[in-house]
Design an enzyme around this catalytic site. Structure first.
Site, short mmCIF file in Angstrom:
data_model
loop_
_atom_site.label_atom_id
_atom_site.label_comp_id
_atom_site.label_asym_id
_atom_site.label_seq_id
_atom_site.Cartn_x
_atom_site.Cartn_y
_atom_site.Cartn_z
N LYS A 192 -9.43 3.01 -1.96
CA LYS A 192 -9.70 2.30 -0.70
C LYS A 192 -11.07 2.67 -0.16
O LYS A 192 -11.43 3.86 -0.11
CB LYS A 192 -8.61 2.65 0.30
CG LYS A 192 -8.56 1.78 1.55
CD LYS A 192 -7.31 2.09 2.36
CE LYS A 192 -7.17 1.19 3.57
NZ LYS A 192 -5.91 1.45 4.30
N GLU A 225 0.83 -1.21 0.00
CA GLU A 225 0.00 0.00 0.00
C GLU A 225 0.87 1.27 0.00
O GLU A 225 1.86 1.34 0.73
CB GLU A 225 -0.89 -0.03 1.24
CG GLU A 225 -1.83 1.15 1.42
CD GLU A 225 -2.65 1.03 2.69
OE1 GLU A 225 -3.63 1.77 2.83
OE2 GLU A 225 -2.31 0.18 3.56
N CYS A 271 -5.64 -3.27 2.43
CA CYS A 271 -5.33 -3.29 3.87
C CYS A 271 -6.59 -3.34 4.73
O CYS A 271 -7.20 -4.39 4.90
CB CYS A 271 -4.44 -2.11 4.24
SG CYS A 271 -3.54 -2.36 5.80
#
Length: 675
Positions: free
Chosen positions: A111, A44, A164
């Site tokens: 995200k 990331e 994540c």
């Protein structure tokens, strides 16, 4: 049978290190290509680094990240590579993954779930992307690129993302990705190390691959990226609920690529056999981005053997092993990234400074074991300063060049601690000094006595007389650090930080506090383990028997006259109790009364009146000493309960100090004497 060769890279990145970050990414891409992988997942925000903080809100950061991506795209010809970077879109910054296919950018996935707890502050910089929304991003080059909650069809293989935190929440994106027939889910992560956390990651990787019927690639950062958080790497590739490959943790290499071969047809059939699988046949097809791609033919003979876990992963004392490696890697990266020339420790002969000195020695042992002496020296040497490569087998000469210790005695110092400090330094190979600062101490006392017109007495001036001894040790140890161009390590631990049992500008002096996140009681347990067992390095354990000289002592600040027999626990309370109260009060946010009742159950052998007094003492000391915690040197995070106010634990410097709550506790105790 449709075989794919997948890769996950762990990278040791540095925030805003444009050339360095790009070179490590390029190294990972070329390593994956050399291992015949077709799909590569990078960590990331790997282009910028994860810990850029408010720099994410700078247009320069987003612009340079994009320019770096453009330079890296040609390297992806024949490959599918996921890059992490921030993207400014519609006057908002998004945490994105750019999927490059055969040298061109196919789309940007943003995200959905931002990490905003613990030491994470992503909502300060980024906006969360709404579920099942797609937009068009106009690049600086004028191209139109899809951005949002996307699924990619690349040459007939469907690829989706959980970035994540997306995988840590109940409503994982993988649910929708599976419904849309995903074959691969890539998880680019920046997941900091915490004790035992690898087992949690392993569970969601395995469960994601099983429940969604996919092959799952997890890639993480490694090392001390930005100063406080340490990343352990932990690359994983799973398929259909089985862990196929797992990379080593806590590597000192700047780049490690883990590969595995999976059969897409098997996971597709797994979805077909799952009664709960409900394919989404019509809706949300606008979220699909398609591209042709010629997948290489792979046979089982091409599949590399899966990497095996390091032997230390199977050791019984996992927390002890993890702490040793996390701290060692953190020190290694902090030293080289801060361009320091080693470490300085004020070695008192007590547990805290002995532990830190041992960690520096472990840094040398772990790094040399993995990198070899030549590369270790090459990495840590800087212009105008180079380590001597000569080593005597146990690397004591390398430790001597990197670790300088000093025992600084006053009239209240005793022979036991002085000898213990000498023995520990000798066992580790540190360059050790014995400095007598009693004359400096007495000069300060005499100066103040002259100014006040009276003699200072322990009965009336206890704190002042203790603190001046700790403070006179600071200038000399700082001077050694300046002369050596080295980093002064503060020796404060977490238990002391909770109650302010430390002297500001004294034992708190330093540029880094490597054990400020570790409880004193557990630290002493670790030191006992280091004395008799120690971590596994190669095929042998690394114990330091000389630590017995420290472990047999009762912890003491050694600031009062010897006849007062000062100990830390007499000044405060038993350390196991202090640590338990801190967790209940600060981690679990319980008030004084509830904390007392919880401790009454956990420590039934302590009399209620005494337990109430110690509970009262903790809350009073905690409240009045936030200003000290604000001034502590940066500390490493080893779990998610750190007291560092700049990351995990925010508390007002000025407060009511639980005055009413503590009065209620005292009243409760007085009315219930039979407790």
């Amino acid at each position: 049978m449709k075989l794919l060769h997948l890769a996950a890279a762990v990278l040791n990145q540095t925030p805003l290190d444009w050339h360095g970050n790009a070179s490590r990414i390029l190294k990972a891409v070329r390593s994956a290509r050399a291992q015949r992988a077709t799909v590569l997942c990078l960590p990331e925000l790997c282009i910028t680094g994860y810990g850029c903080e408010d720099a994410f809100l700078s247009s320069n950061t987003c612009q340079r990240a994009w320019a770096t991506l453009q330079k890296l795209l040609p390297e992806t010809r024949g490959l599918i590579v996921a890059f992490g970077l921030p993207v400014l879109h519609q006057n908002a910054v998004f945490n994105c993954v750019a999927l490059a296919v055969d040298g061109r950018l196919l789309g940007l996935v943003a995200k959905r779930h931002l990490a905003g707890d613990g030491l994470h502050y992503e909502p300060r910089w980024f906006k969360a992307w709404p579920v099942q929304k797609r937009d068009i991003h106009i690049t600086p080059e004028g191209e139109s690129i899809p951005i949002g909650d996307l699924l990619f069809d690349v040459g007939g293989i469907r690829i989706g993302f959980e970035i994540c935190e997306d995988a840590w929440v109940a409503q994982r994106p993988g649910v929708l990705l599976a419904a849309h027939g995903a074959d691969l889910i890539l998880n680019p992560s920046a997941s900091h190390f915490a004790f035992g956390k690898t087992e949690i990651r392993k569970r969601f990787v395995l469960e994601g691959s099983r429940a969604f019927g996919v092959s799952y690639i997890y890639a993480n950062l490694v090392g001390n990226e930005a100063g406080r958080a340490i990343y352990d790497g932990d690359a994983m590739i799973a398929s259909g609920g089985r862990l196929i490959a797992e990379g080593p943790r806590f590597t000192f290499e700047e780049c490690r690529v883990t590969t595995a071969t999976v059969d897409v047809e098997l996971t597709r059939l797994m979805q077909a056999r799952t009664a709960s699988h409900r394919p989404s046949l019509i809706t949300d097809q606008h979220l699909l981005v398609s591209s042709p791609f010629l997948w290489p033919d792979i046979s089982l003979a091409d599949a590399p053997p899966p990497p095996t876990l390091s032997d230390w992963e199977h050791q019984p004392r996992q927390k002890h092993e993890e702490f040793s490696r996390a701290a060692a890697l953190g020190l290694f990266d902090y030293m080289r990234k801060s361009r320091s020339r080693g470490f300085i420790v004020s070695l008192s002969g007590g547990a805290d400074s002995a532990a830190i000195s041992c960690l520096v020695a472990l840094m040398v042992e772990f790094a040399v074991d993995e990198l070899g002496v030549d590369r270790f020296v090459q990495i840590l040497s800087s212009p105008g300063w180079k380590l001597d490569i000569l080593s005597d087998g146990n690397h004591r000469k390398l430790v001597r060049q990197l670790l300088t210790t000093a025992y600084q005695s006053t009239d209240n110092s005793g022979p036991v601690t002085k000898q213990a400090a000498f023995d520990i330094a000798e066992a580790l190979g540190a360059h050790h000094y014995e400095l007598d600062v009693s004359a400096i101490h007495q000069a300060y006392v005499s100066t103040i006595e002259h100014a006040l017109g009276r003699q200072l007495e322990w009965k009336t001036d206890d704190i002042a007389l203790q603190n001046i001894q700790a403070r006179v040790r600071s200038p000399g140890i700082w001077m050694l650090a300046n002369i050596n161009g080295a980093l002064l390590l503060s020796t404060s631990n977490r238990s002391e930080a909770a109650v302010g049992y430390a002297t500001m500008d004294g034992d708190t002096s330093g540029g880094l506090a490597p054990i400020a996140g570790i409880d004193k009681a557990w630290l002493r347990e670790w030191l006992s383990w280091m004395e008799t067992e120690g971590p596994l390095i190669g095929s042998q354990t690394f114990a330091i028997p000389t630590l017995r000289a420290v472990n047999v002592q009762q912890p003491t600040a050694e600031l009062r006259p010897p006849d007062q027999a000062q100990t830390d626990e007499n000044d405060l309370m038993p350390y196991p109790l202090l640590d338990a109260i801190e967790r209940a009060a600060i981690r679990d946010k319980q008030g004084p009364m509830d904390v007392f009742k919880i401790m009454r159950v956990q420590f039934p052998d302590i009399e209620a009146a005494q337990l109430g007094e110690w509970t009262d003492r903790f809350f009073r000391l905690w409240s009045r000493n936030q200003w000290k915690r604000e001034r502590y040197a940066p500390s490493f995070h080893y779990d998610d309960e750190n007291l560092d106010p700049k990351t995990w634990c925010r508390w007002p410097i000025l407060s009511g100090g639980f005055e009413i709550e503590l009065a209620e506790l005292r009243n409760y105790l007085s009315q219930n004497p039979a407790l």
